[in-house]
Design a protein around this motif. Structure first.
Motif: not given
Length: 343
Positions: A15-22, A40-41, A54-57, A65-66
């Protein structure tokens, strides 16, 4: 003899592209970790926001990974390749109200997806598995503040039911296979890069557009609002406190939720002080410079009138966390919202 450079900590965040994950990934990268994120976007809300996170990282020690975590073999292959030392499981279908409308998506992401992860970690163990639960798990408990040792066996929404099931599944794997696992229960997390289905995002959008906001339970709501940076600080500290196996434990901690038969515990991560919904709205009005007309509505199914975290165990394990004032946290969100949307 020349000192060897310290190897970077390997962390997997679902869930790395989610709010908390990011926010967590950004904090881990800042601390020097190597982070692999999977997301999963999905289109539960605008995937463009997730891609922007994601782009910020990009360009850092971050691999994106998607994929859907419930896909057979996907997490097993990923864990085998990355061999993470810490795994933070944030992926899943969120939202109390949406779980009434689309419960099957919660079975797939929250139950099957979590099962795929703990199975992968059974084969390729990590040092510490940290899994997101929710304050909604307390359900019909009416004594507050909520303590981790409460039974919490009466979920009020299907979303909460899947999170309680995650806790039980993870406990069984911790007992059977010795997998150190911490379940953390969040309390109304808010801040920049937040989800569009959350109250702060919806209220800010409506107020800036000159529209009325829907206020449930006629405004008689209290929430333990927790600023996202404060929460992430708790996660980073907690990563260094994996639960111990029953035969390797030190002195007991009063009020600990540590299982008597497994390296497993549940920990509240919250501000520790409930605040009125009206104070939350007033903070948005102050940050936007506009007043909000209100549509006073009844309580929605599956919701509760108040949440309040007992933070005694949290503080015993990792010390007091920062407590960003509500007005300051809301102002930071509004500033981000205006910049992101050009409002």
């Amino acid at each position: 003899m020349t000192d060897q450079p310290q190897r970077a900590l390997r962390v997997l965040v679902t869930g790395s592209a989610g709010f908390i994950g990011h926010h967590l990934c950004a904090r881990l990268l800042e601390a020097g970790a190597e982070v692999t994120g999977i997301d999963a976007l999905t289109d539960y809300y605008d995937p463009a926001l997730k891609r922007a996170r994601n782009a910020r990282l990009a360009g850092l020690r971050f691999e994106a990974v998607e994929g859907r975590i419930e896909t057979p073999g996907l997490l097993d292959d990923l864990v085998e390749r990355v061999r993470p030392e810490i795994v933070v499981h944030l992926a899943g279908q969120a939202g109390v109200r949406h779980s009434i409308e689309a419960p099957e998506s919660y079975v797939e992401a929250n139950l099957i997806g979590s099962f795929r992860l703990i199975e992968a970690l059974r084969r390729h163990p990590c040092r510490h598995l940290m899994m997101a639960s929710t304050s909604s798990a307390y359900g019909a408990e009416n004594e507050m503040p909520y303590r981790e040792t409460m039974a919490a066996n009466l979920p009020m929404s299907f979303y909460a039911a899947t999170k309680k099931a995650n806790e039980a599944m993870a406990h069984s794997y911790a007992h059977l296979y010795g997998l150190p696992t911490t379940m953390f229960r969040f309390f109304t997390v808010y801040g920049p890069w937040g989800r569009p289905d959350m109250a702060l995002f919806k209220f800010t959008r409506a107020i800036l557009a000159g529209e009325a906001i829907d206020v449930y339970n006629h405004g008689e709501m209290r929430r333990d609002f927790t600023y996202v940076d404060d929460l992430v600080e708790g996660l980073v500290r907690l990563a260094e406190r994996p639960p111990e196996a029953p035969d390797a434990r030190g002195p007991a901690i009063a009020g600990d939720s540590l299982s008597p038969v497994a390296p497993w515990r549940v920990v509240n991560l919250g501000h520790g002080a409930p605040q009125k919904l009206e104070d939350f709205i007033a903070a948005i009005e102050a940050a936007t410079g506009r007043e909000a007309p209100r549509n006073l509505m009844p309580m929605q199914p599956g919701d509760v009138p108040a949440t309040w975290a007992d933070t005694t165990l949290q503080e015993a394990l990792i010390g007091p966390l920062p407590k960003t004032p509500l007005a300051e946290g809301v102002a930071r969100f509004v500033e981000w919202y205006r910049a992101y949307h050009g409002a």
